[in-house]
Design an enzyme around this catalytic site. Structure first.
Site, PDB file in Angstrom:
ATOM      1  N   CYS A  18       0.813  -1.221   0.000  1.00 47.58           N
ATOM      2  CA  CYS A  18       0.000   0.000   0.000  1.00 47.58           C
ATOM      3  C   CYS A  18       0.846   1.271   0.000  1.00 47.58           C
ATOM      4  O   CYS A  18       0.444   2.293  -0.562  1.00 47.58           O
ATOM      5  CB  CYS A  18      -0.960   0.002   1.186  1.00 47.58           C
ATOM      6  SG  CYS A  18      -0.176  -0.344   2.779  1.00 47.58           S
ATOM      7  N   HIS A  67      -2.284   6.750   4.293  1.00 46.83           N
ATOM      8  CA  HIS A  67      -0.825   6.776   4.285  1.00 46.83           C
ATOM      9  C   HIS A  67      -0.340   8.056   3.606  1.00 46.83           C
ATOM     10  O   HIS A  67      -0.933   8.510   2.622  1.00 46.83           O
ATOM     11  CB  HIS A  67      -0.260   5.580   3.509  1.00 46.83           C
ATOM     12  CG  HIS A  67      -0.356   4.271   4.234  1.00 46.83           C
ATOM     13  ND1 HIS A  67      -0.855   4.136   5.499  1.00 46.83           N
ATOM     14  CD2 HIS A  67       0.014   3.013   3.844  1.00 46.83           C
ATOM     15  CE1 HIS A  67      -0.797   2.868   5.864  1.00 46.83           C
ATOM     16  NE2 HIS A  67      -0.270   2.172   4.873  1.00 46.83           N
TER      17      HIS A  67
END
Length: 325
Positions: free
Chosen positions: A113, A237
């Protein structure tokens, strides 16, 4: 999240089947207006399936993905199990979908990710100026560590919430929660050790960032150094990137390229709160890096559960169904 995105994007499935471990088999899960009974993945018959999404960890993928592929399906795997296998395409839909021309093992890998967030941003810059070197610091949400990561952060916040003022002034007087899942407590803290060391003092997450960037961008010897940090954010993120290029690229040109890039949104202040629940990678703070001849510094945020995982998997399936390759 995969189920939600399949419905959001009107994915054209005739039948949807759900698989899990034996302890979850028999449960009923709602998908849209349908109730679907979960099957035991260890004993299920996979014949007749076209595409199977895996998101159950590396060991499960290693054990079951070849079996499912042998039954005739294309497996799109969200674990780290197949990312280093050169016979398994490692795909970001907007960046290197052409690698789906050949799927020798019937398995396609979804990148990590963290790597995923950077790829749609770096690809157009690389095509314009030739990427030469990457230095990356990450700010990774706890949801990247699964449901447990979110539970750990929530419980630790609750444990010290009544002592926040004292924590700021005299942390030695506050009884902090015991470290769990990560090396030190995550609440009101940052953790610069993401899991375990695997190579020369670098962690597994940092090595994934290096190796996967090289594969996806098709720059096998690209120098990449990363420091992956877990922060007390539930979702989203972020990455701070310093990129060096072979050729000159201005900030204005970079912003033009990023503004036209698929899956990218240029904003003034990228941040995980704004990125959560949305599909694009949000990029901003683009400026010259004066420490190298041709360099840019930039910051980006994205939803690690959507584009960082489930959305990209569904996009890969859409490419496969399109017949383009």
């Amino acid at each position: 999240m995969m189920r939600e995105i399949l419905l959001e994007r009107n994915f054209p499935f005739n039948q949807l089947r759900l698989f899990a471990s034996a302890r979850s088999a028999g449960k009923v899960v709602k998908c849209g207006d349908k109730d679907i009974v979960v099957e035991d993945a260890a004993t299920a018959d996979f014949n007749g399936l076209d595409i199977v999404f895996f998101s159950a960890g590396g060991s499960t993928s290693k054990a079951l993905a070849p079996k499912v592929a042998a039954a005739g399906a294309v497996v799109i795997d969200n674990s780290s199990a197949w990312r280093d296998d050169l016979d398994v395409p490692l795909v970001v839909a907007e960046v290197n979908q052409h690698t789906l021309k050949s799927i020798p093992k019937g398995i396609v890998a979804n990148p990590n990710c963290t790597t995923m967030a950077a790829m749609p941003v770096l690809k157009p810059l690389h095509m314009a100026a030739g990427l030469k070197r990457l230095t990356v610091s990450t700010y990774q949400a706890v949801s990247g560590g699964g449901v447990e990561g979110c539970q750990v952060l929530e419980s630790q916040i609750q444990a010290v919430s009544d002592n926040c003022g004292e924590l700021a002034r005299h942390p030695e007087n506050v009884s902090l929660p015991e470290a769990k899942k990560w090396a030190v407590p995550i609440a009101y803290n940052v953790v610069p050790l993401n899991y375990v060391y695997v190579e020369d003092g670098f962690t597994e997450e940092e090595i994934k960032l290096r190796n996967e960037s090289r594969r996806i961008l098709e720059i096998p010897e690209l120098p990449v150094v990363g420091t992956c940090v877990r922060v007390p954010v539930f979702s989203g993120h972020s990455l701070s990137i310093n990129a060096e290029f072979e050729n000159e690229i201005s900030v204005q040109k970079a912003l033009e390229l990023l503004g036209a890039a698929e899956g990218v949104a240029v904003v003034d202040i990228p941040n995980p709160l704004d990125a959560t629940g949305k599909d694009p990678v949000f990029v901003g703070r683009v400026r010259k890096d004066p420490t190298v001849e041709h360099g840019l510094a930039l910051f980006l945020s994205n939803d690690n559960l959507r584009k960082g995982a489930a959305l990209n998997a569904v996009q890969i399936a859409e490419v496969l169904l399109s017949g383009k390759y």
